[in-house]
Write a protein that holds these residues in place. Structure first.
Motif, PDB file in Angstrom:
ATOM      1  N   LEU A  37       0.835  -1.021   0.017  1.00  0.00           N
ATOM      2  CA  LEU A  37       0.105  -0.337   0.125  1.00  0.00           C
ATOM      3  C   LEU A  37       0.849   1.115   0.422  1.00  0.00           C
ATOM      4  O   LEU A  37       0.962   2.768  -0.889  1.00  0.00           O
ATOM      5  N   GLN A  38       1.774   1.813   0.702  1.00  0.00           N
ATOM      6  CA  GLN A  38       3.313   2.421   0.807  1.00  0.00           C
ATOM      7  C   GLN A  38       4.159   2.770  -0.224  1.00  0.00           C
ATOM      8  O   GLN A  38       3.839   3.422  -0.692  1.00  0.00           O
ATOM      9  N   ASN A  39       4.416   1.529  -1.143  1.00  0.00           N
ATOM     10  CA  ASN A  39       4.326   1.289  -2.098  1.00  0.00           C
ATOM     11  C   ASN A  39       3.830   2.139  -2.939  1.00  0.00           C
ATOM     12  O   ASN A  39       3.733   3.207  -4.345  1.00  0.00           O
ATOM     13  N   LYS A  40       2.901   1.845  -3.264  1.00  0.00           N
ATOM     14  CA  LYS A  40       1.722   2.078  -4.722  1.00  0.00           C
ATOM     15  C   LYS A  40       0.719   3.400  -4.395  1.00  0.00           C
ATOM     16  O   LYS A  40       1.304   3.827  -5.424  1.00  0.00           O
ATOM     17  N   LEU A  41       0.851   3.820  -3.023  1.00  0.00           N
ATOM     18  CA  LEU A  41       0.512   5.020  -2.687  1.00  0.00           C
ATOM     19  C   LEU A  41       1.097   6.155  -2.333  1.00  0.00           C
ATOM     20  O   LEU A  41       1.736   7.744  -3.649  1.00  0.00           O
ATOM     21  N   SER A  42       2.179   5.676  -3.175  1.00  0.00           N
ATOM     22  CA  SER A  42       3.654   7.244  -2.822  1.00  0.00           C
ATOM     23  C   SER A  42       4.164   7.271  -4.407  1.00  0.00           C
ATOM     24  O   SER A  42       4.373   8.116  -4.956  1.00  0.00           O
ATOM     25  N   GLN A  43       3.214   6.432  -4.965  1.00  0.00           N
ATOM     26  CA  GLN A  43       4.079   6.324  -6.969  1.00  0.00           C
ATOM     27  C   GLN A  43       2.469   7.340  -6.873  1.00  0.00           C
ATOM     28  O   GLN A  43       2.655   7.623  -8.674  1.00  0.00           O
ATOM     29  N   MET A  44       1.899   7.189  -6.301  1.00  0.00           N
ATOM     30  CA  MET A  44      -0.011   8.391  -7.108  1.00  0.00           C
ATOM     31  C   MET A  44       0.405   9.461  -6.829  1.00  0.00           C
ATOM     32  O   MET A  44       1.592  10.299  -6.315  1.00  0.00           O
ATOM     33  N   ASP A  45       0.142  10.820  -8.230  1.00  0.00           N
ATOM     34  CA  ASP A  45       0.161  12.392  -7.886  1.00  0.00           C
ATOM     35  C   ASP A  45      -0.187  12.763  -6.536  1.00  0.00           C
ATOM     36  O   ASP A  45      -1.328  13.403  -6.941  1.00  0.00           O
ATOM     37  N   PHE A  46      -0.497  12.360  -5.079  1.00  0.00           N
ATOM     38  CA  PHE A  46      -1.756  12.523  -4.468  1.00  0.00           C
ATOM     39  C   PHE A  46      -0.753  14.426  -4.155  1.00  0.00           C
ATOM     40  O   PHE A  46       0.277  14.297  -3.293  1.00  0.00           O
ATOM     41  N   VAL A  47      -1.937  14.879  -3.625  1.00  0.00           N
ATOM     42  CA  VAL A  47      -1.193  16.274  -2.463  1.00  0.00           C
ATOM     43  C   VAL A  47      -2.496  16.262  -1.106  1.00  0.00           C
ATOM     44  O   VAL A  47      -3.628  15.598  -0.997  1.00  0.00           O
ATOM     45  N   SER A  48      -2.180  16.477   0.273  1.00  0.00           N
ATOM     46  CA  SER A  48      -2.654  16.335   1.296  1.00  0.00           C
ATOM     47  C   SER A  48      -3.742  17.714   0.759  1.00  0.00           C
ATOM     48  O   SER A  48      -3.245  18.775  -0.030  1.00  0.00           O
ATOM     49  N   ARG A  49      -4.868  17.751   1.985  1.00  0.00           N
ATOM     50  CA  ARG A  49      -5.888  18.994   2.023  1.00  0.00           C
ATOM     51  C   ARG A  49      -4.553  20.017   2.342  1.00  0.00           C
ATOM     52  O   ARG A  49      -5.662  21.293   1.811  1.00  0.00           O
ATOM     53  N   GLU A  50      -3.870  19.746   3.118  1.00  0.00           N
ATOM     54  CA  GLU A  50      -3.445  21.484   3.431  1.00  0.00           C
ATOM     55  C   GLU A  50      -2.348  22.015   2.090  1.00  0.00           C
ATOM     56  O   GLU A  50      -2.284  23.182   1.793  1.00  0.00           O
ATOM     57  N   GLU A  51      -2.050  20.965   1.491  1.00  0.00           N
ATOM     58  CA  GLU A  51      -1.035  21.539  -0.411  1.00  0.00           C
ATOM     59  C   GLU A  51      -1.812  21.910  -0.593  1.00  0.00           C
ATOM     60  O   GLU A  51      -2.315  23.228  -1.270  1.00  0.00           O
ATOM     61  N   PHE A  52      -3.541  21.896  -0.822  1.00  0.00           N
ATOM     62  CA  PHE A  52      -4.297  22.077  -1.957  1.00  0.00           C
ATOM     63  C   PHE A  52      -4.940  23.464  -1.327  1.00  0.00           C
ATOM     64  O   PHE A  52      -5.008  23.959  -2.537  1.00  0.00           O
ATOM     65  N   ASP A  53      -5.136  23.464  -0.151  1.00  0.00           N
ATOM     66  CA  ASP A  53      -6.126  24.558   0.364  1.00  0.00           C
ATOM     67  C   ASP A  53      -4.734  25.937   0.144  1.00  0.00           C
ATOM     68  O   ASP A  53      -4.907  27.160  -0.332  1.00  0.00           O
ATOM     69  N   ILE A  54      -3.478  25.311   0.484  1.00  0.00           N
ATOM     70  CA  ILE A  54      -2.322  26.962   0.149  1.00  0.00           C
ATOM     71  C   ILE A  54      -2.118  26.939  -1.290  1.00  0.00           C
ATOM     72  O   ILE A  54      -2.045  28.906  -1.587  1.00  0.00           O
ATOM     73  N   GLN A  55      -2.487  26.107  -2.320  1.00  0.00           N
ATOM     74  CA  GLN A  55      -1.990  26.378  -3.732  1.00  0.00           C
ATOM     75  C   GLN A  55      -3.631  26.963  -3.944  1.00  0.00           C
ATOM     76  O   GLN A  55      -3.154  27.735  -4.838  1.00  0.00           O
TER      77      GLN A  55
END
Length: 83
Positions: A37-55
């Motif tokens: 799970l960690q390997n696959k999720l790290s390959q995905m291009d997700f951002v945290s909610r905090e990063e999204f709100d800042i941007q």
């Protein structure tokens, strides 16, 4: 990023719900599941909610500044036009 504690919680719940006789197998399964799970999720291009709100806020300020600059350019162009 994805919260590792949440992955840990999911893996723990899977282990707890297995029959007692399969606990050793479950521990191995838990470790491998977390790793996959960690390997696959790290390959995905997700951002945290905090990063999204800042941007989002940066984008709003940038748009506001762009509108101001466009208005200023229009004013300057109008002054330069011969009448």
């Amino acid at each position: 990023m994805i919260n590792p504690a949440k992955i840990e919680e999911i893996a723990k719940q899977l282990t707890e719900n297995m029959p007692q006789g399969m606990k050793n197998l479950a521990e191995n399964f838990e470790a491998k599941t977390k790793q996959v799970l960690q390997n696959k999720l790290s390959q995905m291009d997700f951002v945290s909610r905090e990063e999204f709100d800042i941007q989002s806020q940066v984008l709003i300020r940038t748009r506001e500044k762009l509108v101001q600059l466009e208005e200023r350019v229009s004013q300057l162009e109008a002054k330069l036009k011969p009448e």
